[in-house]
Design a protein around this motif. Structure first.
Motif, PDB file in Angstrom:
ATOM      1  N   LEU A   1      56.960  70.038  53.646  1.00  0.00           N
ATOM      2  CA  LEU A   1      57.480  69.454  52.405  1.00  0.00           C
ATOM      3  C   LEU A   1      56.628  68.238  51.951  1.00  0.00           C
ATOM      4  O   LEU A   1      56.624  67.835  50.662  1.00  0.00           O
ATOM      5  N   GLY A   2      56.510  67.387  52.998  1.00  0.00           N
ATOM      6  CA  GLY A   2      55.834  66.089  52.761  1.00  0.00           C
ATOM      7  C   GLY A   2      54.262  66.505  52.087  1.00  0.00           C
ATOM      8  O   GLY A   2      53.760  65.377  51.541  1.00  0.00           O
ATOM      9  N   LEU A   3      53.709  67.369  52.485  1.00  0.00           N
ATOM     10  CA  LEU A   3      52.466  67.652  51.995  1.00  0.00           C
ATOM     11  C   LEU A   3      52.463  68.541  50.554  1.00  0.00           C
ATOM     12  O   LEU A   3      51.638  69.059  50.133  1.00  0.00           O
ATOM     13  N   HIS A   4      53.738  68.636  50.036  1.00  0.00           N
ATOM     14  CA  HIS A   4      53.741  69.452  48.871  1.00  0.00           C
ATOM     15  C   HIS A   4      52.994  68.729  47.660  1.00  0.00           C
ATOM     16  O   HIS A   4      53.040  67.268  47.617  1.00  0.00           O
ATOM     17  N   PRO A   5      52.460  69.306  46.632  1.00  0.00           N
ATOM     18  CA  PRO A   5      51.511  68.643  45.757  1.00  0.00           C
ATOM     19  C   PRO A   5      52.530  67.802  44.915  1.00  0.00           C
ATOM     20  O   PRO A   5      52.080  66.901  44.375  1.00  0.00           O
TER      21      PRO A   5
END
Length: 367
Positions: free
Chosen positions: A57-61
């Protein structure tokens, strides 16, 4: 539940993880706030390493698009393919700060001017003031190309847009362009007004930083912001992480400049020449060079006015010939130095500093 003699009751279902029950939208919202307020890349990346879900989720746009300047402040010493990939992910998510940071790094450090200028243009289209100013410096110098690639009118237009958005360095550069008629019709009075405005904003930033650090008084801090004339205050003037990256990159020796290429002599810049004789030399001593008039003015006030040597050498030579002649030359050169200092913008700086300080103290006494 099972019980045994002389033993406490034991719960069989203790493996419930409440974190897994949180909806993704809530976790993403929390990570957005973290990415925008983290004080360094490590603060954000440490959370991503906690578990697989936070990493995903931390690499979600939506999270990467909100990453702040300090979150993207990768250092030159820790530059790697992973850092490059992280910045690319932020760029693809639409983060304009990442477009500017990666654009500067590619243009000056990785020697890819086409890709770097394209990334900075993406940020400039969305009214990113530092990107607009950097593109104006590139246009003024014809960086990444030949001398014939200079476009002074485009540089002034980009600089004016950045100055309108409140960028202090762009204000200072625009003021010198107006004073000198560089890429625009000469207007000395308007140029001095813009320079005074830049000094006022810089003074307001210094006052706000000092007051907030010393007293924590929000009323005084808001007053210092209002003196600067900016809506919501002007960001504190400090070295941008990208400029610090450029300076550390070339100081570390990871990339050696070609023979004859020079760095901007202003310590807070970090820009190198992309071709020979791209930057301007000091017309008095010829020992230092600058990518812009703004950097020249800042470095003059910081240190160079105490190091500009030829005038002092002339005085010493005249004194060696005779005491009487030496005294005359010293007076003449002292006047010449004062004229040079006024031309470089020391006089507007002094006037505006006392003017705004007086206004600030006056309003403080009323309170």
């Amino acid at each position: 539940m099972t019980t045994h003699l002389n033993k406490k009751p034991r719960l069989e279902n203790l493996t419930v993880n409440l974190f897994d029950d949180l909806p993704d939208d809530l976790v993403i919202s929390i990570l957005q706030k973290l990415s925008s307020s983290a004080s360094s890349p490590a603060d954000f990346l440490t959370v991503l390493f906690t578990c697989k879900r936070l990493n995903r989720l931390g690499l979600h746009p939506l999270v990467l698009s909100r990453a702040g300047t300090q979150t993207l402040a990768v250092t030159a010493a820790k530059w790697s393919d992973s850092a490059h990939k992280f910045l690319r992910l932020c760029v693809n998510a639409g983060n304009i700060d990442a477009c500017y940071a990666l654009g500067m790094i590619r243009f000056y450090c990785l020697q890819n001017p086409v890709s770097g200028a394209s990334l900075m243009a993406r940020a400039a289209i969305k009214s990113h003031a530092p990107a607009l100013y950097s593109l104006s410096v590139i246009q003024f110098n014809g960086s990444g190309g030949t001398k014939s690639d200079k476009n002074l009118r485009a540089g002034v237009a980009l600089c004016a847009r950045s100055a309108y958005l409140g960028h202090v360095d762009a204000l200072r550069e625009l003021g010198h362009c107006l004073q000198d008629g560089y890429g625009v019709s000469r207007d000395v009075s308007e140029g001095r007004r813009v320079l005074i405005q830049a000094n006022a904003r810089e003074l307001a930033c210094s006052l706000r930083a000092y007051l907030s650090h010393k007293s924590g008084n929000e009323k005084l801090t808001d007053l210092a912001c209002s003196v600067g004339g900016g809506v919501g205050g002007v960001p504190v003037q400090e070295i941008h992480p990208v400029n610090r990256f450029l300076k550390d990159w070339f100081d570390s020796g990871r990339v050696v400049l070609l023979d004859g290429l020079r760095m901007c002599s202003h310590g807070g810049c970090g820009r190198p020449e992309t071709r020979w004789h791209e930057f301007r030399r000091c017309s008095v001593c010829g020992k230092v060079n600058y990518c812009s008039r703004g950097c020249q003015a800042l470095d003059w006030r910081a240190k160079h006015k105490m190091e500009c040597a030829p005038l002092d050498l002339l005085v010493a030579e005249a004194a060696a010939i005779g005491d009487g002649d030496g005294e005359v030359v010293e007076v003449e050169n002292h006047a010449a130095r004062n004229r040079w200092m006024g031309h470089i913008y020391d006089i507007p700086s002094c006037c505006s500093s006392f003017f705004w300080l007086g206004q600030f103290l006056g309003r403080l006494l009323v309170l």
